[in-house]
Design a protein around this motif. Sequence first.
Motif, PDB file in Angstrom:
ATOM      1  N   VAL A 201       0.849  -1.199   0.000  1.00 13.59           N
ATOM      2  CA  VAL A 201       0.000   0.000   0.000  1.00 13.59           C
ATOM      3  C   VAL A 201       0.883   1.247   0.000  1.00 13.59           C
ATOM      4  O   VAL A 201       0.619   2.217  -0.710  1.00 13.59           O
ATOM      5  CB  VAL A 201      -0.939   0.000   1.233  1.00 13.59           C
ATOM      6  N   ASP A 202       1.966   1.195   0.775  1.00 17.53           N
ATOM      7  CA  ASP A 202       2.889   2.332   0.828  1.00 17.53           C
ATOM      8  C   ASP A 202       3.542   2.574  -0.533  1.00 17.53           C
ATOM      9  O   ASP A 202       3.700   3.716  -0.965  1.00 17.53           O
ATOM     10  CB  ASP A 202       3.974   2.044   1.881  1.00 17.53           C
ATOM     11  N   LEU A 203       3.900   1.477  -1.228  1.00 16.63           N
ATOM     12  CA  LEU A 203       4.533   1.630  -2.546  1.00 16.63           C
ATOM     13  C   LEU A 203       3.554   2.240  -3.549  1.00 16.63           C
ATOM     14  O   LEU A 203       3.912   3.148  -4.318  1.00 16.63           O
ATOM     15  CB  LEU A 203       5.026   0.267  -3.054  1.00 16.63           C
ATOM     16  N   ILE A 204       2.302   1.764  -3.548  1.00 14.97           N
ATOM     17  CA  ILE A 204       1.317   2.322  -4.483  1.00 14.97           C
ATOM     18  C   ILE A 204       1.041   3.787  -4.149  1.00 14.97           C
ATOM     19  O   ILE A 204       0.931   4.638  -5.044  1.00 14.97           O
ATOM     20  CB  ILE A 204       0.021   1.490  -4.448  1.00 14.97           C
ATOM     21  N   ALA A 205       0.945   4.087  -2.866  1.00 20.19           N
ATOM     22  CA  ALA A 205       0.713   5.483  -2.469  1.00 20.19           C
ATOM     23  C   ALA A 205       1.854   6.380  -2.961  1.00 20.19           C
ATOM     24  O   ALA A 205       1.619   7.480  -3.483  1.00 20.19           O
ATOM     25  CB  ALA A 205       0.580   5.570  -0.955  1.00 20.19           C
TER      26      ALA A 205
END
Length: 625
Positions: free
Chosen positions: A235-239
Motif C-alpha cells: 500500500v505504501d509503494l502504491i501510495a
Amino acid sequence: MKKNFWYLMALLVFLVFFTRPAFAGSQSPESFAENKQWHKLLHYPLAAAKPGYITSDSFYLSANGRRDPLAELTATIKAFYREKKTANPGEKHARCRFPARFKLITRHVDLSPFGQLPAVNCQDYQNWRQQVDIHSLSVVFASGYMGNPASMYGHLFLKLNRSSTRKSDLLNTSLNYGAIVPEQENPVVYVLRGIFGGYDAGYSDQQFYRHHHNYGDVELRDMWEYKLNLSADDVDLIAAHIWEVLGNKFDYYFIDENCAFHIAKLLELVLTEPLIANSSLWVIPSAVAKGLEQANYQDKALLENITFIPSRESVLHDYYRQLTPKQKAIAGELINDGFNFANKGYRQLAVKEQKTILETLFQYQNVIKQKQADAGVVKANTRKLMRERLKLPPGRAIAQGKNSGKKAPHLGMKPSKYSLGVADIDSSKQYLTAGFRMTYFDDLSSSVARNPYANLEMLDFEFISDEKKTRLLRLDLLDLDALHTPGVPWRGETPYAWSVRAGYEAFNNACLDCGIYFVEGDIGKSYRFGENSLAYGMLGGKVFAGHRDDVTVTGKLGLLTSLGGKAKMKLELQQAARLNLSQSYRHRFYGEINYQFAPDWEVRFLLTSSAATLIGLKMNYYWGF
C-alpha cells in the motif's frame, strides 16, 4: 572485560563485512533495469518497441527514458545523488518527486559505488501522505451511465482509505483517471476523439465525497466498493507511486487505454499476475472487477470484501418498497397537495408511520431535484418536510438503503461473443452463419449485474455462407437501447424506451447481396407487466444508402419477456414508410428465443420475416480478456 571486548570486536567485523547500509540492495543497475516492477513504475507497455504510456516529458529523467529502462534508471540514481541547491530544494528533488522509485532502487540496487546519499527534506510529499493517511485501497465501480458514451460501460476509480475511522468514509481521498475534455465539447467530436485518440488524460485526486455525490446523487448511479487485501508495504509503494504520476499526462483511448486499464496497471505494480490479460485489445471496467475477484495475492485472495453503495434513486425505490399500500397512498396525497401535512390520513397515523413516510419523501426530494427543472419548488417542499420532521421524535423509522438484489458487476456475463449456426430462407436455401461481438450485452442475454431491458453492443457482425459465397449479413457498429427506464414513484410517469443503431445490413432476406449502410433511432414508451415482461412502442427514423438510398419513418411494437429462469424471448414488428409517406415498405417481423444452458453458453432460435422468411439456430459462446 577482556572477553566482552573481543565479543564486541567480532560483532563490529560482522556488521562491516556482512551487512550493507539500509539503502543498498544487491543488484547492479544493469540487472535491475530488467526488473518487471521497475518497468511497471515507468508505465512501459509489454511490447518493448512501444514507448511508455506517460507522455509528459518531465516524468522521464533521461532523454531516452520513455523507451530505455537502463537509461532512466541511471538518470534516476544520478538525480538521487544530486545535492540541494536552494533554500527549499527538497520540493523538487528527484527523491521527493519519485518516492516509489527511491523505495525500489534502494531496496534492490547496490548503491555503494555511488557513495552516501545526500539528506533531503521532502516536505510536500510528507504533507500529502499525512493528509491522505492511506491505510488500505479500494477499487470503486460506478455503474454504467447512458448519458455519457465514455461511461456507458461503467467507471473505475481508487479509494485511498484512512487508517483512522474517526473521520467519515466520505472524507477519504480518491484517485480518478479520465480524459481531459474541453468545456462545451461537441458530442460528435467527443466520441470520435475518444475512440481514435486526441485527448490527454491523467490521474487526479480529490475527496471521495465528490465522486459519491457526482455518481450517486447527481447521475444516480449505483457503486460497488472492492476493498483489497494488500500488505502495508505494498500500500505504501502504491501510495508513493500515486504521488509520482499525479499531474502527468497520458494519451486517452475509449476502447483500451481508459480508466479501467490504467487503474488496473496501477494495482499491477504489486501483483505478480495481471488483472487483465496482456493480450487485451479492449478493456472494460467489469473485466477488471472480475480480475479483482479472481486474483491471488501472497497466497490469499486479493479481494477482502465488496460493499454496495446505492444511488439516491436506488435508496428511494428501496424505501418505497418498504411502505404499506396505505402509506404509499398517503405519501402520494402529500406530494400532490404541495406537502400539506394537515392531510387527515397522515394526521391519523402513528408517529412511527409518519416518520416512515417523511424519511421516504426526503429520498423522493433528493431524486426529484435531479430531474425537475423548478429548483425553487423542490427547495420549498423540502423545507416543509424538514419543519414537519422536526416536530417528531428523533431516530430513524425505516431501514437504510438495503441492496434490492442488485448483483456486483464481476458476476455479470462475459462481454465478448462468438456464434456459429445454421439458417434457412423460405425452406429453399440453407446457410451456415458465424458471428463475433466485441462487447457487451444484449436484451436476451443474462440480466445479472445489468439493466434487464437494455442493449449495449459494439462491433457486432455476422457472416452467412452457402456453398458458393460468404457474405456479411450484418454489422452493428453500435446498437444501443434502453427499453425501460424506471419512473420515480408517485410521478405517474410512463417509462421511456429508446434505441440507436448504426452499421450495415442486408436490405431484406430475399436479397442477401443487397446491402445498405444505415443509421436509425427510435423513442417511445414501455409498459412492464408481470414479473419479467415488457411491452413497448416506438417511433423513429432511418437513413440508409447502398443498394437503395432513402430516409424513412418507422414504427415498432415489441415484447420482451422471460420464459423461466434461463430463457428469454423478444418479438418485434416494424413498419417503415418514406419520409413523405409516399411509399410504405414491407413490414418486418423479428422473433428470437434465447436459452442459457451454461454460464458462458447459449442457444438461440431466430425467425425474421422481411420479403422472405429466415429461420436460424445458433450457438453463442461468451468470453472476455
